[in-house]
Design an enzyme around this catalytic site. Structure first.
Site, mmCIF file in Angstrom:
data_model
loop_
_atom_site.group_PDB
_atom_site.id
_atom_site.type_symbol
_atom_site.label_atom_id
_atom_site.label_comp_id
_atom_site.label_asym_id
_atom_site.label_seq_id
_atom_site.Cartn_x
_atom_site.Cartn_y
_atom_site.Cartn_z
ATOM 1 N N LYS A 152 -35.227 12.291 -25.189
ATOM 2 C CA LYS A 152 -34.839 11.035 -25.841
ATOM 3 C C LYS A 152 -34.071 11.367 -27.104
ATOM 4 C CE LYS A 152 -39.187 9.908 -26.589
ATOM 5 N NZ LYS A 152 -39.889 10.951 -25.841
ATOM 6 N N LYS A 205 -34.378 10.859 -11.894
ATOM 7 C CA LYS A 205 -33.877 10.497 -13.226
ATOM 8 C C LYS A 205 -33.531 9.009 -13.288
ATOM 9 C CE LYS A 205 -32.132 10.587 -17.281
ATOM 10 N NZ LYS A 205 -32.900 10.770 -18.499
ATOM 11 N N ASN A 209 -35.494 6.111 -15.715
ATOM 12 C CA ASN A 209 -34.827 5.219 -16.673
ATOM 13 C C ASN A 209 -34.886 3.765 -16.228
ATOM 14 O OD1 ASN A 209 -34.284 7.138 -18.522
ATOM 15 N ND2 ASN A 209 -32.091 7.268 -18.156
ATOM 16 N N GLY A 254 -37.691 -7.797 -28.034
ATOM 17 C CA GLY A 254 -36.620 -7.726 -29.027
ATOM 18 C C GLY A 254 -35.289 -8.168 -28.472
ATOM 19 N N CYS A 261 -27.854 5.678 -21.994
ATOM 20 C CA CYS A 261 -28.524 5.970 -20.723
ATOM 21 C C CYS A 261 -28.990 4.733 -19.949
ATOM 22 C CB CYS A 261 -29.701 6.907 -20.969
ATOM 23 S SG CYS A 261 -29.136 8.552 -21.440
ATOM 24 N N LYS A 322 -30.992 2.658 -31.431
ATOM 25 C CA LYS A 322 -32.406 2.764 -31.789
ATOM 26 C C LYS A 322 -32.500 3.618 -33.048
ATOM 27 C CE LYS A 322 -33.572 6.817 -29.002
ATOM 28 N NZ LYS A 322 -34.445 7.400 -28.008
HETATM 29 P P1 NAD Z 1 -21.900 13.388 -24.376
HETATM 30 O O1 NAD Z 1 -20.834 12.435 -24.011
HETATM 31 O O2 NAD Z 1 -22.549 13.316 -25.725
HETATM 32 O O3 NAD Z 1 -21.374 14.889 -24.176
HETATM 33 C C1 NAD Z 1 -20.652 15.320 -23.079
HETATM 34 C C2 NAD Z 1 -19.765 16.496 -23.519
HETATM 35 O O4 NAD Z 1 -19.180 17.098 -22.372
HETATM 36 C C3 NAD Z 1 -18.611 16.083 -24.426
HETATM 37 O O5 NAD Z 1 -18.659 16.853 -25.618
HETATM 38 C C4 NAD Z 1 -17.344 16.432 -23.593
HETATM 39 O O6 NAD Z 1 -16.254 16.874 -24.390
HETATM 40 C C5 NAD Z 1 -17.887 17.561 -22.726
HETATM 41 N N1 NAD Z 1 -17.104 17.844 -21.512
HETATM 42 C C6 NAD Z 1 -16.560 16.984 -20.626
HETATM 43 N N2 NAD Z 1 -15.954 17.658 -19.624
HETATM 44 C C7 NAD Z 1 -16.109 18.982 -19.880
HETATM 45 C C8 NAD Z 1 -15.733 20.190 -19.215
HETATM 46 N N3 NAD Z 1 -15.053 20.185 -18.067
HETATM 47 N N4 NAD Z 1 -16.076 21.362 -19.774
HETATM 48 C C9 NAD Z 1 -16.777 21.400 -20.938
HETATM 49 N N5 NAD Z 1 -17.169 20.293 -21.611
HETATM 50 C C10 NAD Z 1 -16.836 19.101 -21.087
HETATM 51 O O7 NAD Z 1 -23.001 13.230 -23.229
HETATM 52 P P2 NAD Z 1 -24.603 13.299 -23.358
HETATM 53 O O8 NAD Z 1 -25.112 12.081 -24.044
HETATM 54 O O9 NAD Z 1 -25.015 14.641 -23.822
HETATM 55 O O10 NAD Z 1 -24.986 13.138 -21.814
HETATM 56 C C11 NAD Z 1 -24.668 14.137 -20.864
HETATM 57 C C12 NAD Z 1 -25.324 13.776 -19.543
HETATM 58 O O11 NAD Z 1 -26.752 13.823 -19.689
HETATM 59 C C13 NAD Z 1 -25.014 12.370 -19.034
HETATM 60 O O12 NAD Z 1 -24.972 12.387 -17.636
HETATM 61 C C14 NAD Z 1 -26.206 11.552 -19.496
HETATM 62 O O13 NAD Z 1 -26.439 10.441 -18.686
HETATM 63 C C15 NAD Z 1 -27.326 12.554 -19.379
HETATM 64 N N6 NAD Z 1 -28.449 12.338 -20.284
HETATM 65 C C16 NAD Z 1 -28.210 11.916 -21.568
HETATM 66 C C17 NAD Z 1 -29.293 11.740 -22.432
HETATM 67 C C18 NAD Z 1 -29.068 11.257 -23.842
HETATM 68 O O14 NAD Z 1 -30.058 10.868 -24.473
HETATM 69 N N7 NAD Z 1 -27.859 11.270 -24.373
HETATM 70 C C19 NAD Z 1 -30.607 12.000 -21.997
HETATM 71 C C20 NAD Z 1 -30.798 12.462 -20.696
HETATM 72 C C21 NAD Z 1 -29.700 12.630 -19.833
#
Ligand code: NAD
Length: 434
Positions: A152, A205, A209, A254, A261, A322
């Site tokens: 999270k 996953k 969610n 709320g 996500c 949040k």
């Molecule tokens: P984000 O958008 O913060 O980061 C993604 C990164 O990937 C960016 O920096 C982008 O430049 C990079 N990127 C894109 N294509 C690329 C490539 N070919 N090579 C190298 N880098 C590349 O995403 P996030 O929030 O970290 O989420 C990533 C995944 O994890 C998503 O599928 C999301 O649903 C999942 N996820 C997110 C969370 C969360 O809390 N943010 C929690 C669990 C799962």
């Protein structure tokens, strides 16, 4: 172990820093040169508690590296994690271009047996497609896995270091051995590493969610029914929450959920299931209730001002989706701001961490203030949209003296109705008895 993480966002950077903290050699790869340059200079590109010291420690010990040269990093790696974004496209289905791009970059670098695991949240069948893309480019030996991430934002480091469980979807015993070794420092018999087939892992996953989002929309629906009958959702929440089968988590009424996500993942599950001929009615209702919740909240503001919002000044406390994060993706505050601006109101807002992101999104269309009291100056009302601790016990007298009129719309139910009335506020909350 030698590890590469593709994508240095919230998930990738936390994963990289935590794995490096256990002695692994980790290469964090991104196509965003500015982000990698920042990280090389020791700057963390977003706010996440406890992440910065872990990154600095990894860099200092020479175990955490940042690069835009993905193939070179991959060539050294035993395990590669895909942690790129899967944002929604116009029809709600996830845009998979970053994942396909990452798979191609990985294929160019693979040397010797490598495990390629996806941490990105992806539709069922994605891991198989990643395998096909890599197979189409290289003859090197590799295996794929699905390893959805449950961390999270706001508690991401702790969640990664002490997960409730780690899920890994596999179809190859060699991957099992590698993952068991990699995750050994993080799992216990009570917080286990769970192996399953790849499709089930990918769906797990979305299921997690969707269920959490369902709980939020459920309690919001009950809060709305409370408002209809003059009941109090706080009583109802306690009445059900002490039931051990139900519990209190995510049963907080709320203004609705946001973030990168929940909204995206329920839309994605809807799109992929209905694409295969199954209409997921519950999931769809969860999304619709969440959209309506924001609108209902705005309608309370609109009704209070008898539809005359033009020229009003509205203060907003809290802009991130949040507390404990600077992430504003799908934040309910932004939906309210958009509706207020559309109706000709002026917005003065404050958030402890998300101001830079909001400045980037809104420019000078709203005023951002140095602190939360400044946002109240000469405002016709205050809207609370994120439950940052700063806002829980403010100086109510000071609030009253700064606001033009003492009106508070609280989208997070932070205060007692009776006390707010005694303090002389007109107080609107969600589902509370007045
Ligand atoms: P984000 O958008 O913060 O980061 C993604 C990164 O990937 C960016 O920096 C982008 O430049 C990079 N990127 C894109 N294509 C690329 C490539 N070919 N090579 C190298 N880098 C590349 O995403 P996030 O929030 O970290 O989420 C990533 C995944 O994890 C998503 O599928 C999301 O649903 C999942 N996820 C997110 C969370 C969360 O809390 N943010 C929690 C669990 C799962």
């Amino acid at each position: 172990m030698n590890i590469s993480i593709i994508g240095t966002g919230y998930v990738g950077l936390v994963t990289g820093a935590c794995l490096a903290s256990m002695g692994n050699e980790v290469h964090c790869c991104d196509i965003d040169e500015a982000k990698i340059e920042k990280l090389r200079l020791g700057e963390v590109p977003f706010y996440e508690p406890n992440l910065e010291p872990l990154i600095l420690e990894g860099v200092e010990k020479g175990r955490l590296h940042f690069t835009t040269d993905t193939p070179t990093a991959i060539a050294k790696s035993d395990v590669v994690f895909i942690a790129v974004g899967t944002p929604p496209s116009a029809d709600g289905s996830p845009d998979m271009n970053q994942v396909w791009g990452a798979a191609k970059d990985i294929a160019k670098g693979i040397r010797g047996f490598t495990v390629v695991a996806s941490k990105s949240t992806v539709p069922i069948g994605t891991t198989q497609k990643v395998r096909e893309i890599i197979e189409g480019i290289t003859d090197e030996e590799f295996a794929v896995a699905s390893n959805p991430e449950f961390l999270k934002e706001g508690n991401a480091v702790n969640d990664f270091l002490h997960p409730d469980r780690v899920v890994v979807g596999i179809d190859n015993d060699r991957v099992k051995t590698v993952m068991e070794e990699l995750y050994a420092p993080f799992v216990t018999p009570e917080q286990p590493l769970i192996f399953m087939d790849i499709f089930s892992s990918e769906l797990t996953k979305y299921a997690a969610n969707s269920l959490l989002a369902t709980k939020v929309s459920f309690i919001n629906e009950i809060a709305n029914i409370c408002e209809v009958f003059g009941a109090d959702v706080e009583h109802v929440r306690k009445g059900i929450g002490y039931d051990k089968r139900i519990g209190f988590q995510f049963l907080k009424p709320g203004i609705g959920f946001g973030g990168s996500c929940f909204p995206k993942d329920i839309k994605a599950l809807d799109a992929v299931a209905s694409g295969r001929g199954y209409e997921p009615e519950l999931i769809r209702a969860v999304h619709n209730i969440n959209q309506r919740q924001r609108r209902r909240f705005f309608d309370k503001i609109d009704r209070h001002f008898e539809g005359d919002l033009a020229g009003r000044t509205i203060a907003i406390w809290g802009l991130s989706f949040k507390p404990q994060t600077d992430d504003i993706r799908e934040a309910p505050a932004l939906a309210v701001i958009d509706l207020l601006l559309e109706r000709g109101a002026t917005v003065q807002a404050y958030d402890p961490e998300a101001m830079n992101n909001v400045r980037e999104a809104y420019g000078d269309r709203i005023t951002l203030t140095d602190n939360y009291y400044d946002a109240l100056k000469d405002a016709d009302a205050l809207v609370i949209s994120t439950e940052w601790n700063d806002f829980r016990t403010p100086d109510f007298n000071r609030m009253k003296s700064l606001l033009k009129s003492p009106v508070v719309f609280d989208g997070r139910n932070l205060y007692s109705v009776t006390k707010m009335q005694q303090r002389g506020f007109m107080y609107y909350a969600v589902g509370l008895k007045f």
